[in-house]
Motif scaffolding. Structure first.
Motif, mmCIF file in Angstrom:
data_model
loop_
_atom_site.group_PDB
_atom_site.id
_atom_site.type_symbol
_atom_site.label_atom_id
_atom_site.label_comp_id
_atom_site.label_asym_id
_atom_site.label_seq_id
_atom_site.Cartn_x
_atom_site.Cartn_y
_atom_site.Cartn_z
ATOM 1 N N TYR A 1 0.832 -1.218 0.000
ATOM 2 C CA TYR A 1 0.000 0.000 0.000
ATOM 3 C C TYR A 1 0.860 1.259 0.000
ATOM 4 C CZ TYR A 1 -4.044 2.887 1.376
ATOM 5 O OH TYR A 1 -5.062 3.821 1.432
ATOM 6 N N HIS B 1 -5.904 10.208 -1.541
ATOM 7 C CA HIS B 1 -7.098 9.626 -2.140
ATOM 8 C C HIS B 1 -6.782 8.860 -3.431
ATOM 9 C CE1 HIS B 1 -6.840 13.495 -4.388
ATOM 10 N NE2 HIS B 1 -7.348 12.764 -5.387
ATOM 11 N N PRO C 1 -6.420 -0.001 -3.364
ATOM 12 C CA PRO C 1 -6.395 -1.094 -2.388
ATOM 13 C C PRO C 1 -5.208 -2.033 -2.569
ATOM 14 C CG PRO C 1 -8.620 -0.765 -3.214
ATOM 15 C CD PRO C 1 -7.724 0.101 -4.055
ATOM 16 N N ARG D 1 -10.164 -6.945 7.116
ATOM 17 C CA ARG D 1 -10.138 -5.562 6.645
ATOM 18 C C ARG D 1 -10.173 -4.642 7.863
ATOM 19 N NH1 ARG D 1 -13.525 -5.579 0.964
ATOM 20 N NH2 ARG D 1 -13.436 -7.837 0.613
ATOM 21 N N LEU E 1 -13.832 1.126 7.965
ATOM 22 C CA LEU E 1 -13.110 2.381 7.795
ATOM 23 C C LEU E 1 -12.664 2.524 6.349
ATOM 24 C CD1 LEU E 1 -11.649 4.910 8.932
ATOM 25 C CD2 LEU E 1 -9.682 3.418 9.392
ATOM 26 N N THR E 2 -12.046 1.458 5.818
ATOM 27 C CA THR E 2 -11.616 1.437 4.424
ATOM 28 C C THR E 2 -11.388 -0.008 3.998
ATOM 29 O OG1 THR E 2 -9.899 2.125 2.849
ATOM 30 C CG2 THR E 2 -9.204 1.754 5.101
ATOM 31 N N ASP E 3 -11.581 -0.272 2.716
ATOM 32 C CA ASP E 3 -11.262 -1.579 2.146
ATOM 33 C C ASP E 3 -9.873 -1.585 1.531
ATOM 34 O OD1 ASP E 3 -13.568 -2.983 2.769
ATOM 35 O OD2 ASP E 3 -14.642 -2.272 0.998
ATOM 36 N N ASP E 4 -9.116 -0.527 1.748
ATOM 37 C CA ASP E 4 -7.828 -0.386 1.072
ATOM 38 C C ASP E 4 -6.793 -1.399 1.541
ATOM 39 O OD1 ASP E 4 -8.826 1.643 -0.428
ATOM 40 O OD2 ASP E 4 -7.380 3.153 0.190
#
Length: 316
Positions: free
Chosen positions: A98, A109, A113, A136, A145-148
Motif C-alpha cells: 500500500y 485519495h 487497495p 479488513r 473504515l476502508t477496504d484499502d
C-alpha cells in the motif's frame, strides 16, 4: 495418467499463476477469493515467472504480484508451513504494498487497495473453522473504515467439500479442492469435475512441468526445500515443547518423565513428522489411527523411508 504435479509446491504455484498468456487463471482465482461485486476483468503480472535455477536460490520468494484494471495491487503466495511471526509478516507485506504506491506529489485519495492473499496448507487460525477468512479495517460492529487494506487467508485444511458434492461448491471451495487434489487427477477428471475452462488451463500449465526436464528439476528442488523447511520448523517446535516440558518437571510439576511417557512423546513427534511427509508426497496411508498402533522403531523406520523418497525425488 494423473498430472502428478502439485500446485502446493511454490514453483508450480507461481508457474500456474504468473505465466504470460495464462492471466485468466489468476483472474478466476482472484474473483473466487474476493467475491466482490466489482470483479477483476484484467491483470498485469508485475513479477512474471522467469524460470531461474532454484538449486542455487533456496531463499527465493515465489509470490505473485499483480495489478488489475482498477489499480488494485495483489500479492498472492503459498505457505506450506507456519513460521513464527507469519501474521505480522502478512500485515507488513500488505502495508508495504500500500505504502509503496506513494510518490512525491501524490494525494492520499489516489491510493489503491492493497490485497494480500495467502494460501495455507496448515492451519493458522486455530480458533476458526472457516476455509476463507477476509480481514479488513473494521470496528467491532462491522463498520468499515476502508477496504484499502485486505488480508485473505485460504486455509486448505478446513475444506469440507468432497468429490461427491463438488458440483455444489462455491468458487473458492472449488479452487481449494483443485489445489489439494490436482496432482492426483487426470486431465479428463479435471474437465469433468470443473466445467470452468480456467481449471483445465491451470492443469495444463502443471503438465508442462512434468514434460519439461529443466522445470521438473526445479520443481523437485523446491519440493525438497519446502519439505526441509517444514521439517526444520516441526523439529524446532517439538524440541522446544520437550525442553519446556522437562523444565516444568524440574520446577516440580512432576518428579520426572516415566519411560512410557517418554515413548509416548517420541511417538507423537514421529507421527507428526510422518503426516507432514505424507501430505507433501500425496500419500493417504497409513492413517493416523494406524500410525498410533506402530511402535517407536516402526515409526522411525517409516519416517526415514519417506525422507529417502523425498530426497531421491520419488514423489509418486
Amino acid at each position: 495418467m494423473t498430472i502428478g504435479i502439485s500446485p502446493l509446491v511454490d514453483f508450480a504455484f507461481k508457474l500456474m499463476l504468473a505465466s504470460r498468456g495464462h492471466e485468466r487463471v489468476t483472474i478466476h482465482l482472484l474473483n473466487a477469493i474476493l467475491g466482490e461485486k466489482v470483479k477483476v476483468a484484467s491483470i498485469v503480472i508485475q513479477n512474471p515467472f522467469v524460470g531461474p535455477n532454484f538449486e542455487d536460490d533456496k531463499f527465493l520468494v515465489l509470490d505473485i504480484l499483480a495489478e488489475d484494471e482498477q489499480g488494485r495491487k495483489f500479492n498472492i503466495e503459498m505457505q506450506t508451513s507456519i513460521p513464527g511471526g507469519l501474521r505480522q509478516r502478512l500485515a507488513f507485506y500488505d502495508a508495504r504494498l500500500y505504502v509503496e504506491q506513494m510518490r512525491e506529489g501524490d494525494q492520499y485519495h489516489e491510493l489503491r487497495p492493497a490485497i494480500m492473499i495467502c494460501v495455507l496448507t496448515k492451519s493458522l487460525l486455530k480458533e476458526s473453522e472457516r476455509l476463507h477468512t477476509d480481514f479488513r479495517l473494521r470496528d467491532e460492529t462491522g463498520h468499515v473504515l476502508t477496504d484499502d487494506l485486505q488480508v485473505h487467508l485460504l486455509e486448505l485444511t478446513k475444506l469440507t467439500v468432497t468429490r461427491e458434492n463438488l458440483n455444489a461448491a462455491t468458487p473458492v471451495e472449488k479452487w481449494a479442492y483443485f489445489l489439494l487434489n490436482a496432482d492426483k487427477m487426470t486431465m479428463e477428471e479435471i474437465r469433468e469435475l470443473f466445467p470452468e475452462p480456467e481449471f483445465a488451463e491451470a492443469a495444463g500449465v502443471l503438465e508442462v512441468i512434468k514434460n519439461n526436464p529443466d522445470q521438473m528439476d526445479n520443481y523437485i528442488s523446491r519440493l525438497k526445500y519446502q519439505l526441509d523447511d517444514v521439517w526444520r520448523l516441526e523439529s524446532t517446535r517439538s524440541e522446544a515443547l520437550l525442553e519446556g516440558r522437562i523444565e516444568g518437571l524440574k520446577e516440580g510439576e512432576e518428579k520426572g518423565l516415566k519411560e512410557g511417557e517418554q515413548k509416548g512423546e517420541r511417538k507423537g513427534i514421529l507421527i507428526g513428522r510422518i503426516e507432514t511427509l505424507q501430505e507433501i508426497l500425496g500419500l493417504a496411508e497409513p492413517t493416523h489411527d494406524e500410525l498410533s498402533g506402530y511402535d517407536v522403531t516402526q515409526l522411525s523406520e517409516l519416517c526415514e523411508q519417506l525422507r529417502f523418497r523425498m530426497r531421491t525425488g520419488q514423489t509418486e
